[in-house]
Motif scaffolding. Structure first.
Motif, PDB file in Angstrom:
ATOM      1  N   LEU A  88      -6.171   0.089  -2.160  1.00 11.78           N
ATOM      2  CA  LEU A  88      -7.122   0.649  -1.202  1.00 11.78           C
ATOM      3  C   LEU A  88      -8.457   0.934  -1.876  1.00 11.78           C
ATOM      4  CD1 LEU A  88      -7.622   1.636   1.661  1.00 11.78           C
ATOM      5  CD2 LEU A  88      -6.737   3.875   0.977  1.00 11.78           C
ATOM      6  N   LEU A  89      -8.412   1.414  -3.117  1.00  8.39           N
ATOM      7  CA  LEU A  89      -9.642   1.677  -3.859  1.00  8.39           C
ATOM      8  C   LEU A  89     -10.430   0.388  -4.068  1.00  8.39           C
ATOM      9  CD1 LEU A  89     -11.388   3.696  -5.422  1.00  8.39           C
ATOM     10  CD2 LEU A  89      -9.999   3.210  -7.446  1.00  8.39           C
ATOM     11  N   PHE A  90      -9.720  -0.679  -4.431  1.00  3.86           N
ATOM     12  CA  PHE A  90     -10.385  -1.973  -4.609  1.00  3.86           C
ATOM     13  C   PHE A  90     -10.960  -2.475  -3.290  1.00  3.86           C
ATOM     14  CE2 PHE A  90      -7.530  -2.562  -8.430  1.00  3.86           C
ATOM     15  CZ  PHE A  90      -8.566  -2.517  -9.355  1.00  3.86           C
ATOM     16  N   PHE A  91     -10.219  -2.280  -2.200  1.00  3.60           N
ATOM     17  CA  PHE A  91     -10.694  -2.724  -0.888  1.00  3.60           C
ATOM     18  C   PHE A  91     -12.002  -2.017  -0.527  1.00  3.60           C
ATOM     19  CE2 PHE A  91      -6.210  -3.881   0.862  1.00  3.60           C
ATOM     20  CZ  PHE A  91      -6.174  -4.945  -0.011  1.00  3.60           C
ATOM     21  N   LEU A  92     -12.063  -0.717  -0.793  1.00  4.08           N
ATOM     22  CA  LEU A  92     -13.237   0.056  -0.430  1.00  4.08           C
ATOM     23  C   LEU A  92     -14.445  -0.310  -1.287  1.00  4.08           C
ATOM     24  CD1 LEU A  92     -11.602   3.574   0.106  1.00  4.08           C
ATOM     25  CD2 LEU A  92     -12.401   1.975   1.861  1.00  4.08           C
ATOM     26  N   VAL A  93     -14.191  -0.675  -2.531  1.00  2.00           N
ATOM     27  CA  VAL A  93     -15.294  -1.016  -3.436  1.00  2.00           C
ATOM     28  C   VAL A  93     -15.907  -2.366  -3.053  1.00  2.00           C
ATOM     29  CG1 VAL A  93     -15.895  -1.598  -5.830  1.00  2.00           C
ATOM     30  CG2 VAL A  93     -14.425   0.363  -5.352  1.00  2.00           C
ATOM     31  N   ASP A  94     -15.082  -3.402  -2.952  1.00  2.00           N
ATOM     32  CA  ASP A  94     -15.596  -4.742  -2.625  1.00  2.00           C
ATOM     33  C   ASP A  94     -14.445  -5.628  -2.173  1.00  2.00           C
ATOM     34  OD1 ASP A  94     -16.879  -7.152  -2.391  1.00  2.00           O
ATOM     35  OD2 ASP A  94     -17.976  -7.001  -4.272  1.00  2.00           O
ATOM     36  N   PHE A  95     -14.099  -5.564  -0.877  1.00  4.76           N
ATOM     37  CA  PHE A  95     -12.994  -6.370  -0.384  1.00  4.76           C
ATOM     38  C   PHE A  95     -13.320  -7.857  -0.460  1.00  4.76           C
ATOM     39  CE2 PHE A  95     -10.802  -8.670   3.036  1.00  4.76           C
ATOM     40  CZ  PHE A  95      -9.489  -8.425   2.657  1.00  4.76           C
ATOM     41  N   HIS A  96     -14.568  -8.211  -0.234  1.00  2.99           N
ATOM     42  CA  HIS A  96     -14.965  -9.619  -0.269  1.00  2.99           C
ATOM     43  C   HIS A  96     -14.621 -10.239  -1.629  1.00  2.99           C
ATOM     44  CE1 HIS A  96     -17.338 -13.234   0.574  1.00  2.99           C
ATOM     45  NE2 HIS A  96     -17.871 -13.081  -0.624  1.00  2.99           N
ATOM     46  N   LYS A  97     -14.920  -9.521  -2.682  1.00  2.00           N
ATOM     47  CA  LYS A  97     -14.634 -10.014  -4.036  1.00  2.00           C
ATOM     48  C   LYS A  97     -13.128 -10.106  -4.273  1.00  2.00           C
ATOM     49  CE  LYS A  97     -15.899  -9.210  -8.865  1.00  2.00           C
ATOM     50  NZ  LYS A  97     -16.672  -8.337  -9.793  1.00  2.00           N
ATOM     51  N   ILE A  98     -12.382  -9.105  -3.798  1.00  2.00           N
ATOM     52  CA  ILE A  98     -10.922  -9.121  -3.936  1.00  2.00           C
ATOM     53  C   ILE A  98     -10.331 -10.268  -3.138  1.00  2.00           C
ATOM     54  CG2 ILE A  98      -8.804  -7.854  -3.460  1.00  2.00           C
ATOM     55  CD1 ILE A  98     -10.369  -6.747  -5.797  1.00  2.00           C
ATOM     56  N   PHE A  99     -10.837 -10.480  -1.941  1.00  2.00           N
ATOM     57  CA  PHE A  99     -10.344 -11.540  -1.060  1.00  2.00           C
ATOM     58  C   PHE A  99     -10.503 -12.909  -1.714  1.00  2.00           C
ATOM     59  CE2 PHE A  99     -10.942 -14.412   2.667  1.00  2.00           C
ATOM     60  CZ  PHE A  99      -9.714 -14.204   3.273  1.00  2.00           C
ATOM     61  N   TYR A 100     -11.676 -13.147  -2.272  1.00  2.00           N
ATOM     62  CA  TYR A 100     -11.921 -14.430  -2.931  1.00  2.00           C
ATOM     63  C   TYR A 100     -11.116 -14.539  -4.223  1.00  2.00           C
ATOM     64  CZ  TYR A 100     -15.516 -16.455   0.033  1.00  2.00           C
ATOM     65  OH  TYR A 100     -16.172 -17.056   1.078  1.00  2.00           O
ATOM     66  N   GLY A 101     -11.011 -13.438  -4.951  1.00  2.00           N
ATOM     67  CA  GLY A 101     -10.250 -13.460  -6.202  1.00  2.00           C
ATOM     68  C   GLY A 101      -8.783 -13.783  -5.975  1.00  2.00           C
ATOM     69  N   MET A 102      -8.195 -13.220  -4.917  1.00  2.00           N
ATOM     70  CA  MET A 102      -6.795 -13.487  -4.602  1.00  2.00           C
ATOM     71  C   MET A 102      -6.585 -14.959  -4.255  1.00  2.00           C
ATOM     72  SD  MET A 102      -5.679 -10.096  -2.437  1.00  2.00           S
ATOM     73  CE  MET A 102      -4.053 -10.768  -2.107  1.00  2.00           C
ATOM     74  N   HIS A 103      -7.538 -15.561  -3.566  1.00  2.00           N
ATOM     75  CA  HIS A 103      -7.421 -16.986  -3.236  1.00  2.00           C
ATOM     76  C   HIS A 103      -7.476 -17.842  -4.506  1.00  2.00           C
ATOM     77  CE1 HIS A 103      -7.970 -15.890   0.986  1.00  2.00           C
ATOM     78  NE2 HIS A 103      -7.612 -17.127   1.290  1.00  2.00           N
ATOM     79  N   HIS A 104      -8.328 -17.456  -5.446  1.00  2.00           N
ATOM     80  CA  HIS A 104      -8.412 -18.213  -6.691  1.00  2.00           C
ATOM     81  C   HIS A 104      -7.115 -18.089  -7.493  1.00  2.00           C
ATOM     82  CE1 HIS A 104     -12.470 -19.721  -6.588  1.00  2.00           C
ATOM     83  NE2 HIS A 104     -12.956 -18.526  -6.298  1.00  2.00           N
ATOM     84  N   ILE A 105      -6.445 -16.947  -7.386  1.00  2.00           N
ATOM     85  CA  ILE A 105      -5.191 -16.735  -8.113  1.00  2.00           C
ATOM     86  C   ILE A 105      -4.046 -17.487  -7.447  1.00  2.00           C
ATOM     87  CG2 ILE A 105      -3.449 -15.006  -8.737  1.00  2.00           C
ATOM     88  CD1 ILE A 105      -5.752 -13.004  -9.061  1.00  2.00           C
ATOM     89  N   LEU A 106      -3.977 -17.416  -6.116  1.00  2.00           N
ATOM     90  CA  LEU A 106      -2.847 -17.981  -5.386  1.00  2.00           C
ATOM     91  C   LEU A 106      -2.951 -19.490  -5.186  1.00  2.00           C
ATOM     92  CD1 LEU A 106      -2.421 -15.208  -2.657  1.00  2.00           C
ATOM     93  CD2 LEU A 106      -0.991 -15.571  -4.681  1.00  2.00           C
TER      94      LEU A 106
END
Length: 220
Positions: free
Chosen positions: A146-164
């Motif tokens: 949740l902390l990561f989502f609040l900071v920058d979900f866009h970055k997390i969203f793209y990062g997860m796609h690069h990992i998966l």
């Protein structure tokens, strides 16, 4: 101690995969959020068209669905179809991880008990300690996300796609793959929050479950 830690982590993975599976597979969530999130109005399509194509995508991603992905109203590029095929495999892994991780966690506890007592049984205290770790993971890991989502979900969203995914097929062009117009990033943010809520509720339920396990052995 290591057996307890491993089993607790496995139970947490099972719950996490269960939460992902339930949230993504529950079409009603999308149906409820499609208008509040302005998905329908911004897509320029009717509600019936949006929901029909979304439901077909979710149906395709089921591990039990056999056949190719052909949207009722949308064209699709080869790269998009390849991405959804990979997504289907990923969701199938989440689905299978629920029973496999649960059984593996139980097996580890049973093996630990067998080593000590030469008897296949899981003492309630052992099971309770494992579930305690699972409950703590269900409590703290979601807050981290949740902390990561609040900071920058866009970055997390793209990062997860690069990992998966090991390609860029998940980057869609609305001109060739209009399905992307009904799958905005903010909807996946809502899905992430719902998974977090599921894990927090699981932590509460596990806390209550432990109270009933302290005095009862769990034979196998």
């Amino acid at each position: 101690m290591l057996f307890t830690i491993f089993s607790g982590i496995l139970f947490f993975i099972a719950l996490l995969c269960l939460g992902i599976t339930l949230v993504i597979r529950c079409r009603g969530i999308y149906h409820l959020l499609a208008e509040p999130l302005h998905i329908i109005s911004e897509s320029g399509l009717t509600r019936e068209v949006v929901l029909r194509n979304y439901d077909h995508l979710i149906k395709y991603c089921s591990p039990f669905y056999k056949g190719e992905l052909i949207f009722p109203d949308f064209p699709s590029s080869d790269s998009a179809l390849s991405h959804f095929a990979e997504t289907k495999v990923l969701f199938s892994c989440f689905f299978l991880a629920v029973p496999l991780c649960s059984l593996a966690g139980i097996f580890i506890l049973a093996f630990k008990s067998w080593k000590k007592r030469k008897k296949i049984t899981i003492p309630a205290a052992e099971f309770s300690r494992s579930l305690r770790l699972t409950a703590w993971l269900c409590l703290f890991v979601p807050f981290g996300f949740l902390l990561f989502f609040l900071v920058d979900f866009h970055k997390i969203f793209y990062g997860m796609h690069h990992i998966l995914f090991d390609n860029n097929n998940w980057i869609f062009d609305a001109a060739t793959d209009p399905i992307i117009t009904i799958l905005p990033e903010r909807y996946f943010l809502c899905c992430g929050v719902e998974i977090i809520i599921f894990l927090l509720l699981a932590a509460v339920l596990l806390r209550h479950l432990r109270k009933y396990l302290r005095n009862f052995p769990v034979p196998l």
